[in-house]
Scaffold this active site. Structure first.
Site, PDB file in Angstrom:
ATOM      1  N   ARG A  59       0.802  -1.139  -0.002  1.00  0.00           N
ATOM      2  CA  ARG A  59       0.115  -0.045  -0.130  1.00  0.00           C
ATOM      3  C   ARG A  59       0.794   1.323   0.042  1.00  0.00           C
ATOM      4  NH1 ARG A  59      -4.246  -0.273   4.658  1.00  0.00           N
ATOM      5  NH2 ARG A  59      -5.152   1.659   3.402  1.00  0.00           N
ATOM      6  N   ASN A  92      -7.822   8.103   6.431  1.00  0.00           N
ATOM      7  CA  ASN A  92      -7.032   7.399   5.425  1.00  0.00           C
ATOM      8  C   ASN A  92      -5.405   7.379   5.822  1.00  0.00           C
ATOM      9  OD1 ASN A  92      -9.426   7.411   3.939  1.00  0.00           O
ATOM     10  ND2 ASN A  92      -8.761   9.169   2.776  1.00  0.00           N
ATOM     11  N   ASP A  94      -3.101   7.229   3.517  1.00  0.00           N
ATOM     12  CA  ASP A  94      -2.601   7.817   2.500  1.00  0.00           C
ATOM     13  C   ASP A  94      -1.964   9.206   2.721  1.00  0.00           C
ATOM     14  OD1 ASP A  94      -5.562   7.978   1.035  1.00  0.00           O
ATOM     15  OD2 ASP A  94      -4.467   9.803   1.291  1.00  0.00           O
ATOM     16  N   HIS A 109      -6.169   6.948  12.021  1.00  0.00           N
ATOM     17  CA  HIS A 109      -5.715   5.719  11.874  1.00  0.00           C
ATOM     18  C   HIS A 109      -4.112   5.640  11.475  1.00  0.00           C
ATOM     19  CE1 HIS A 109     -10.145   4.757  11.170  1.00  0.00           C
ATOM     20  NE2 HIS A 109      -9.920   4.769  12.409  1.00  0.00           N
ATOM     21  N   GLY A 175     -16.768  10.636   1.981  1.00  0.00           N
ATOM     22  CA  GLY A 175     -16.294   9.256   1.514  1.00  0.00           C
ATOM     23  C   GLY A 175     -16.104   8.408   2.646  1.00  0.00           C
ATOM     24  N   THR A 176     -16.809   8.144   3.569  1.00  0.00           N
ATOM     25  CA  THR A 176     -16.686   7.208   4.445  1.00  0.00           C
ATOM     26  C   THR A 176     -18.003   6.452   4.693  1.00  0.00           C
ATOM     27  OG1 THR A 176     -15.819   6.603   6.889  1.00  0.00           O
ATOM     28  CG2 THR A 176     -17.082   8.601   6.424  1.00  0.00           C
ATOM     29  N   ASN A 201     -21.155  11.818  -0.013  1.00  0.00           N
ATOM     30  CA  ASN A 201     -20.852  10.548  -0.199  1.00  0.00           C
ATOM     31  C   ASN A 201     -21.441   9.951  -1.343  1.00  0.00           C
ATOM     32  OD1 ASN A 201     -19.117   8.293   1.380  1.00  0.00           O
ATOM     33  ND2 ASN A 201     -20.800   7.078   1.073  1.00  0.00           N
ATOM     34  N   LEU A 202     -20.629   8.696  -1.932  1.00  0.00           N
ATOM     35  CA  LEU A 202     -21.370   8.178  -3.226  1.00  0.00           C
ATOM     36  C   LEU A 202     -22.547   7.749  -3.100  1.00  0.00           C
ATOM     37  CD1 LEU A 202     -20.141   7.803  -6.062  1.00  0.00           C
ATOM     38  CD2 LEU A 202     -19.584   5.201  -5.573  1.00  0.00           C
ATOM     39  N   GLU A 203     -22.926   7.266  -1.984  1.00  0.00           N
ATOM     40  CA  GLU A 203     -24.399   6.577  -1.707  1.00  0.00           C
ATOM     41  C   GLU A 203     -24.398   6.805  -0.126  1.00  0.00           C
ATOM     42  OE1 GLU A 203     -22.601   3.044  -3.130  1.00  0.00           O
ATOM     43  OE2 GLU A 203     -21.583   2.656  -1.307  1.00  0.00           O
TER      44      GLU A 203
HETATM   45  N1  APR Z   1     -16.701   9.425  -3.846  1.00  0.00           N
HETATM   46  C1  APR Z   1     -17.472   9.683  -2.699  1.00  0.00           C
HETATM   47  N2  APR Z   1     -17.463   8.568  -1.831  1.00  0.00           N
HETATM   48  C2  APR Z   1     -17.244   7.104  -2.420  1.00  0.00           C
HETATM   49  C3  APR Z   1     -16.455   7.265  -3.496  1.00  0.00           C
HETATM   50  C4  APR Z   1     -16.361   8.347  -4.422  1.00  0.00           C
HETATM   51  N3  APR Z   1     -15.608   8.391  -5.793  1.00  0.00           N
HETATM   52  N4  APR Z   1     -15.912   5.859  -3.864  1.00  0.00           N
HETATM   53  C5  APR Z   1     -16.446   5.237  -2.822  1.00  0.00           C
HETATM   54  N5  APR Z   1     -17.213   6.127  -2.061  1.00  0.00           N
HETATM   55  C6  APR Z   1     -17.714   5.997  -0.396  1.00  0.00           C
HETATM   56  C7  APR Z   1     -18.266   4.364  -0.452  1.00  0.00           C
HETATM   57  O1  APR Z   1     -19.769   4.457  -0.749  1.00  0.00           O
HETATM   58  C8  APR Z   1     -18.362   4.195   0.955  1.00  0.00           C
HETATM   59  O2  APR Z   1     -19.274   4.707   1.609  1.00  0.00           O
HETATM   60  O3  APR Z   1     -16.612   5.698   0.508  1.00  0.00           O
HETATM   61  C9  APR Z   1     -17.254   4.872   1.482  1.00  0.00           C
HETATM   62  C10 APR Z   1     -15.677   4.036   1.831  1.00  0.00           C
HETATM   63  O4  APR Z   1     -15.972   3.171   2.785  1.00  0.00           O
HETATM   64  P1  APR Z   1     -14.920   1.958   3.182  1.00  0.00           P
HETATM   65  O5  APR Z   1     -14.528   1.408   2.257  1.00  0.00           O
HETATM   66  O6  APR Z   1     -15.707   1.436   4.574  1.00  0.00           O
HETATM   67  O7  APR Z   1     -13.875   3.074   3.788  1.00  0.00           O
HETATM   68  P2  APR Z   1     -13.715   3.978   5.270  1.00  0.00           P
HETATM   69  O8  APR Z   1     -15.096   4.460   5.652  1.00  0.00           O
HETATM   70  O9  APR Z   1     -12.720   4.910   5.134  1.00  0.00           O
HETATM   71  O10 APR Z   1     -13.379   2.849   6.404  1.00  0.00           O
HETATM   72  C11 APR Z   1     -13.151   3.261   7.670  1.00  0.00           C
HETATM   73  O11 APR Z   1     -12.330   1.131   8.246  1.00  0.00           O
HETATM   74  O12 APR Z   1     -11.074  -0.755   7.507  1.00  0.00           O
HETATM   75  C12 APR Z   1     -10.992   0.427   8.468  1.00  0.00           C
HETATM   76  O13 APR Z   1      -9.208   1.494   8.921  1.00  0.00           O
HETATM   77  C13 APR Z   1      -9.953   1.364   8.007  1.00  0.00           C
HETATM   78  O14 APR Z   1      -9.887   3.782   7.736  1.00  0.00           O
HETATM   79  C14 APR Z   1     -10.652   2.496   7.435  1.00  0.00           C
HETATM   80  C15 APR Z   1     -11.915   2.517   8.264  1.00  0.00           C
END
Ligand code: APR
Length: 232
Positions: A59, A92, A94, A109, A175-176, A201-203
């Site tokens: 990563r 994130n 990154d 994190h 985006g979470t 958020n996307l959804e």
């Molecule tokens: N624009 C906006 N939102 C987006 C996009 C996009 N282009 N693509 C995906 N998403 C949304 C998805 O709909 C989802 O709700 O981003 C979210 C990503 O969710 P996760 O994959 O669960 O990531 P995250 O919420 O950051 O996870 C939280 O979980 O695994 C642990 O430590 C890790 O920090 C991470 C934590």
């Protein structure tokens, strides 16, 4: 949002998705390829350090292949221009917020480009692979590990984040999925303290119902439009 002064912004993997970094949950998610228990717990690190270090080495290497996207740049522009308090709390690991120019930023994190000494808790910036047994330059112990908060470990900067949530007028989540606490509970905390709340958020996320407003679509479109609405 006429009387907005202090803003807290929470970002998740979705803000980096359009830069080409995989999210965790959903199609092609990181956790699809791996079991969380195998790579993101203290037990996994003790059981198979080589596997865990390799997972984060891959990563970390991927960072060199991606760039910030318009959503990262929009938040950096807001950070630079906003006269009130502003804090970006990212889940994130990154460095895309930094590379876009964000300054008022905390990684709850941890960070891929940081190594943590399991013996003396010193941190040092680290690029490239981090083999198990790498030596800490502060204490000399062969105990460097990825500076990532594993499941079951205490997230970073919580007192600062909680104070910012108590003082904010606006909490924005970008985006979470709202799947992981304590970050998933920040919206309730902000709401309890009387802040306005917005989800970009996307959804709909797991916590969508807790937000006063939700806008759905790609971050690269929603975030610049939202920042323009605040600054213009
Ligand atoms: N624009 C906006 N939102 C987006 C996009 C996009 N282009 N693509 C995906 N998403 C949304 C998805 O709909 C989802 O709700 O981003 C979210 C990503 O969710 P996760 O994959 O669960 O990531 P995250 O919420 O950051 O996870 C939280 O979980 O695994 C642990 O430590 C890790 O920090 C991470 C934590």
């Amino acid at each position: 949002m006429p009387d907005t002064q202090n803003i807290v912004i929470l970002t998740g993997a979705g803000i980096s998705a359009e830069s080409g970094l995989a999210t965790f949950r959903g199609p092609g998610g990181l956790w699809e390829g791996q079991r969380v228990e195998d790579v993101c717990t203290p037990q996994a690190l003790a059981r198979d350090p080589a596997l865990v270090h390799r997972f984060y080495d891959a990563r970390r290497a991927a960072l060199a292949t991606v760039e910030p996207n318009p959503a990262h740049y929009a938040l950096a522009r807001l950070d630079a221009a906003w006269p009130g308090e502003l804090l970006i709390v990212t889940q994130n690991v990154d460095d895309l917020h930094e590379r876009a120019g964000a300054r008022r930023l905390l990684h709850i994190h941890g960070e891929l480009l940081s190594a943590l000494c399991a013996a003396c808790e010193a941190r040092a910036e680290h690029h490239g692979d981090l083999p198990p047994g790498s030596v800490c330059t502060a204490c000399g112990a062969p105990a460097l590990r990825p500076d990532i908060v594993f499941f079951g470990e205490m997230p970073y900067h919580m007192p600062t984040i909680e104070a910012a949530l108590a003082a904010c007028d606006l909490f924005v989540s970008i985006g979470t999925s709202g799947a992981v606490y304590p970050a998933a509970g920040f919206v309730q905390l902000a709401d309890h303290y009387g802040a306005d709340t917005l989800e970009l958020n996307l959804e709909p996320s797991a916590g969508s119902a807790s937000f006063a407003q939700s806008r759905h679509g790609p971050a690269s479109l929603l975030v610049p439009a939202w920042v323009d609405s605040l600054l213009d």
